[in-house]
Design an enzyme around this catalytic site. Structure first.
Site, PDB file in Angstrom:
ATOM      1  N   SER A 149       0.767  -1.515   0.232  1.00 43.28           N
ATOM      2  CA  SER A 149      -0.131   0.129  -0.157  1.00 43.28           C
ATOM      3  C   SER A 149       0.809   1.381   0.346  1.00 43.28           C
ATOM      4  CB  SER A 149      -0.585   0.197   1.135  1.00 43.28           C
ATOM      5  OG  SER A 149      -1.439   1.060   1.237  1.00 43.28           O
ATOM      6  N   TYR A 163      -2.206  -1.062   9.880  1.00 43.10           N
ATOM      7  CA  TYR A 163      -2.458  -0.442   8.520  1.00 43.10           C
ATOM      8  C   TYR A 163      -1.087  -1.176   7.173  1.00 43.10           C
ATOM      9  CZ  TYR A 163      -3.661  -1.960   3.102  1.00 43.10           C
ATOM     10  OH  TYR A 163      -4.220  -1.925   2.187  1.00 43.10           O
TER      11      TYR A 163
END
Length: 250
Positions: A149, A163
């Site tokens: 990401s 995350y």
């Protein structure tokens, strides 16, 4: 992308029932791969992905598996291999986010869940792939594509620092593993999607910040999938240990 008539091999996409994983499975099938997809709970959506791949003239197979469970990962690889043949590409995509919040409010259960699936799961899938692909153990080589990401670089403050951190660990694993297995016929690559239109986001998040990338819009899962197809192919044969951003300049 036009359909590729020659079979490229078998690809496995974890978390392949929705979002980037589903788009990647369909794009790989379009490019000539037979495709195995794993899912944890969304069997109907996984079946739809399989049906779409089959309509493209490829074989496809869905397997229920939790990537946080080593025995289930082994079963996943064995089942896809038995059904579709030797796996030549693995898209290490399965992952989760939890509700947005600040680090001071995270509890142990949240952190264990995020890191168990996003980081430990990614390591376990990569390890299973290497054991089967490595020419040092009789394999034929292959490609591992880790889906990270852009948050791993940006930090995702006030939302998903956990995350982002779990994905930053995957970035480091990509580089280290690539160096470990470069002489064993395996390339390891990473992609960092930015704001992509999938249902992983909390309600209203894309509407709130989707216009913030320099390109002025969120990306589409198909745009990420096109990069995955390129990285899985021989067109990227001199790439390993690389991280590629798909984030609209963000």
């Amino acid at each position: 992308m036009t359909k590729h008539e020659d079979r490229r091999g078998t690809a496995l996409v974890t978390g392949g029932s929705r979002g980037i994983g589903a788009a990647a499975a369909v794009a790989l099938a379009t490019d000539g791969w037979d495709v195995g997809v794993s899912y944890r709970t969304r069997s109907d959506e996984a079946d739809q992905v399989v049906a779409t791949c089959e309509k493209l003239g490829r074989r496809a197979y869905a397997v229920q598996a939790d990537v946080a469970e080593p025995d289930q990962i082994e079963r996943l690889f064995d089942a896809v291999t038995a059904e579709l043949g030797t796996i030549g590409a693995v898209v290490n995509n399965a992952g989760i986010v939890t509700p947005s919040g600040r680090v001071a409010d995270y509890d142990l259960a949240r952190l264990e869940r995020v890191f168990r699936i996003n980081t430990i799961g990614a390591f376990l899938v990569a390890g299973a792939a290497v054991r089967r692909m490595s020419t040092a153990s009789g394999g034929s080589g292959g490609v591992i594509i880790n889906v990270s990401s852009r948050g791993a670089v940006l930090g995702s403050a006030n939302e998903y620092v956990d995350y982002a951190s779990s994905k930053a660990a995957v970035d480091t694993m990509t580089i280290g593993l690539a160096n470990e297995v470069a002489k064993e016929g395996i390339r390891v690559l990473g992609i960092r999607p930015g704001l992509i239109e999938t249902d992983i986001h909390e309600e209203g998040r894309l509407e709130r910040i989707g216009g913030t990338p320099p390109l002025g819009r969120p990306g589409k899962a198909d745009e990420v999938a096109e990069l995955i197809v390129f990285l899985a192919s021989e067109r990227s044969s001199y790439m390993t240990g690389s991280m590629v951003d798909v984030a609209g300049g963000r």
